[in-house]
Scaffold this active site. Structure first.
Site, PDB file in Angstrom:
ATOM      1  N   ARG A  63      -4.970  10.013   4.312  1.00 46.60           N
ATOM      2  CA  ARG A  63      -3.947   9.042   4.710  1.00 46.60           C
ATOM      3  C   ARG A  63      -3.606   8.227   3.467  1.00 46.60           C
ATOM      4  O   ARG A  63      -4.246   8.332   2.440  1.00 46.60           O
ATOM      5  CB  ARG A  63      -4.358   8.195   5.916  1.00 46.60           C
ATOM      6  CG  ARG A  63      -5.786   7.826   6.071  1.00 46.60           C
ATOM      7  CD  ARG A  63      -6.358   6.898   5.021  1.00 46.60           C
ATOM      8  NE  ARG A  63      -5.508   5.732   4.803  1.00 46.60           N
ATOM      9  CZ  ARG A  63      -5.539   4.953   3.757  1.00 46.60           C
ATOM     10  NH1 ARG A  63      -6.356   5.209   2.730  1.00 46.60           N
ATOM     11  NH2 ARG A  63      -4.755   3.912   3.624  1.00 46.60           N
ATOM     12  N   ASP A 255       4.774   2.177   2.118  1.00 45.88           N
ATOM     13  CA  ASP A 255       5.025   3.547   2.589  1.00 45.88           C
ATOM     14  C   ASP A 255       6.472   3.966   2.372  1.00 45.88           C
ATOM     15  O   ASP A 255       6.763   5.163   2.249  1.00 45.88           O
ATOM     16  CB  ASP A 255       4.659   3.673   4.069  1.00 45.88           C
ATOM     17  CG  ASP A 255       3.146   3.699   4.212  1.00 45.88           C
ATOM     18  OD1 ASP A 255       2.540   2.617   4.177  1.00 45.88           O
ATOM     19  OD2 ASP A 255       2.588   4.806   4.290  1.00 45.88           O
TER      20      ASP A 255
HETATM   21  O1  MRU Z   1      -1.744   4.812   8.182  1.00 48.56           O
HETATM   22  P1  MRU Z   1      -2.148   4.853   6.747  1.00 48.56           P
HETATM   23  O2  MRU Z   1      -3.596   4.573   6.519  1.00 48.56           O
HETATM   24  O3  MRU Z   1      -1.678   6.116   6.076  1.00 48.56           O
HETATM   25  O4  MRU Z   1      -1.333   3.660   6.081  1.00 48.56           O
HETATM   26  C1  MRU Z   1      -1.503   3.417   4.718  1.00 48.56           C
HETATM   27  C2  MRU Z   1      -0.750   2.251   4.213  1.00 48.56           C
HETATM   28  O5  MRU Z   1      -0.015   1.604   4.934  1.00 48.56           O
HETATM   29  C3  MRU Z   1      -0.846   1.968   2.746  1.00 48.56           C
HETATM   30  O6  MRU Z   1      -0.781   0.610   2.494  1.00 48.56           O
HETATM   31  C4  MRU Z   1       0.330   2.671   2.044  1.00 48.56           C
HETATM   32  O7  MRU Z   1       0.381   4.010   2.411  1.00 48.56           O
HETATM   33  C5  MRU Z   1       0.253   2.562   0.585  1.00 48.56           C
HETATM   34  S1  MRU Z   1      -1.030   3.559  -0.067  1.00 48.56           S
HETATM   35  C6  MRU Z   1      -0.982   3.486  -1.749  1.00 48.56           C
END
Ligand code: MRU
Length: 368
Positions: A63, A255
């Site tokens: 993730r 994201d």
């Molecule tokens: O649901 P996730 O754990 O994939 O969400 C991750 C995040 O929101 C992070 O802050 C984002 O992907 C930036 S990672 C460098």
């Protein structure tokens, strides 16, 4: 990279004690550290097909926006290998790759890095010509280059961001935007790592980040390995610490960043940004330009993933809400550009007006 940059990156990497490879891309497998098992167990999952990779993105084994893009690139190189082993001709290989791309893109909708990485791979297979035999080798090399490039971008982000804090800064972060969320070093945590290398008196407040606890499980694990002082707080404590004057800066990942600077990140980030604005605390977003999506005018257009409500009503199979309780589970929220002090990218620190700064940065670098 200039020799000077190589030296600076080498120094940052050797100051870091974390030696984990979040994603490894080999000819016959993509290896992922299992982020559901962390921090209590460090184990690795071996994906032998693009379908395995897609499943592991969906179930959060891997993730974090850049990390899922890198894993998807690896998945496509496995798809090309399967096509070669099945003896497919060039047209059938391209069709198989399109199917794999669609399957990987369907896993998680918010992080644009996934689409960016798939598009990069698509450019590569469009160059395979009519010799499908070369395609697997080309796509493997491209996927590995995307991985290495992501680490390099994170190191550059770290270098740019490290200059932003006063000595002894107390920094709040939300979710995990660390080595585990990227191919290595991290974005928000990359900034914190690089800042700590220069100022060992800084400390971090880590939002636990309900419901998946990426902060309490993953960010705390990374900071602990690095020896960076931190405290985990539950998400609802952040307001208290802002009010007490215990937070000097916020750094989070992203994201997807729309053309005007509105930024989607883990659910709860928006709340933190409002608190930061109310208390006059700088709020920094750290992200590679592959997270910028200039095709979207603003954050209203960013698709927000809705995950299974059971992930809110239960944790690791233990039900916390009554049987039959209804729940909602948006996995991300959007922080308006107006709440963001600056976006720290590999191309430098972008300050408002963010729309103009992003447009300028995307002229010279590849955006998502
Ligand atoms: O649901 P996730 O754990 O994939 O969400 C991750 C995040 O929101 C992070 O802050 C984002 O992907 C930036 S990672 C460098």
């Amino acid at each position: 990279m200039t020799p000077n940059t190589t030296q600076q990156h080498g120094a940052l990497l050797s100051a870091s004690r974390l030696r984990v490879r979040t994603v490894e891309i080999h000819a016959d497998e993509v290896v992922l550290i299992d982020q559901v098992a962390l921090p209590h167990e460090e184990r690795y999952v071996h994906c032998r097909s693009w379908q395995d990779v897609a499943e592991r993105i969906r179930d959060m084994t891997v993730r974090g926006a850049p990390a899922i893009g890198v894993a998807a690139a690896g998945g496509l190189s496995l798809a090309a290998r399967s096509a070669r082993e099945a003896g497919l001709d060039a047209a059938a290989t391209r069709a198989a790759l399109e199917t794999a791309a669609d399957g990987l893109l369907a896993t998680r909708p918010t992080a644009v890095n996934l689409r960016w990485a798939v598009d990069e791979m698509r450019v590569e297979w469009s160059r395979c010509g009519d010799e499908p035999g070369h395609c697997a080798a080309r796509l493997l090399a491209r996927a590995q280059a995307i991985l290495e490039d992501d680490v390099d971008r994170c190191l550059r982000i770290g270098r740019h961001g490290a200059t932003l804090f006063a000595p002894g800064a107390r920094i709040l972060t939300h979710c995990n935007a660390g080595a585990l969320a990227t191919a290595g070093y991290g974005t928000a945590l990359g900034v914190i790592r690089a800042a700590f290398a220069a100022d060992p008196t800084l400390s971090v407040l880590v939002d636990e980040t309900r419901p998946w606890l990426q902060g309490a499980r993953l960010t705390a694990w990374e900071l602990g390995v690095e020896g960076i002082p931190y405290h985990v707080i539950s998400d609802n404590m952040a307001g208290h610490f802002f009010r007490c004057g215990d937070i000097d800066a916020v750094v989070v990942g992203a994201d997807r960043i729309a053309a005007n600077g509105d930024t989607a990140n883990k659910i709860g980030t928006y709340t933190v940004s409002v608190l930061a604005k109310e208390h006059g605390v700088p709020f920094y977003v750290a992200a590679p330009l592959s997270t910028v999506d200039l095709s979207l005018a603003d954050g209203e257009e960013i698709p927000i993933e809705e995950r299974d409500p059971d992930e809110v009503t239960s944790f690791r199979g233990i039900r916390v809400a009554p049987e039959g309780a209804a729940a909602r589970h948006p996995a991300f929220d959007v922080t308006p550009a107006a709440n963001i002090t600056a976006i720290i990218t590999e191309a430098g620190v972008l300050r408002p007006p963010l729309e103009a700064a992003l447009a300028q940065a995307c002229k010279s670098e590849e955006c998502g």
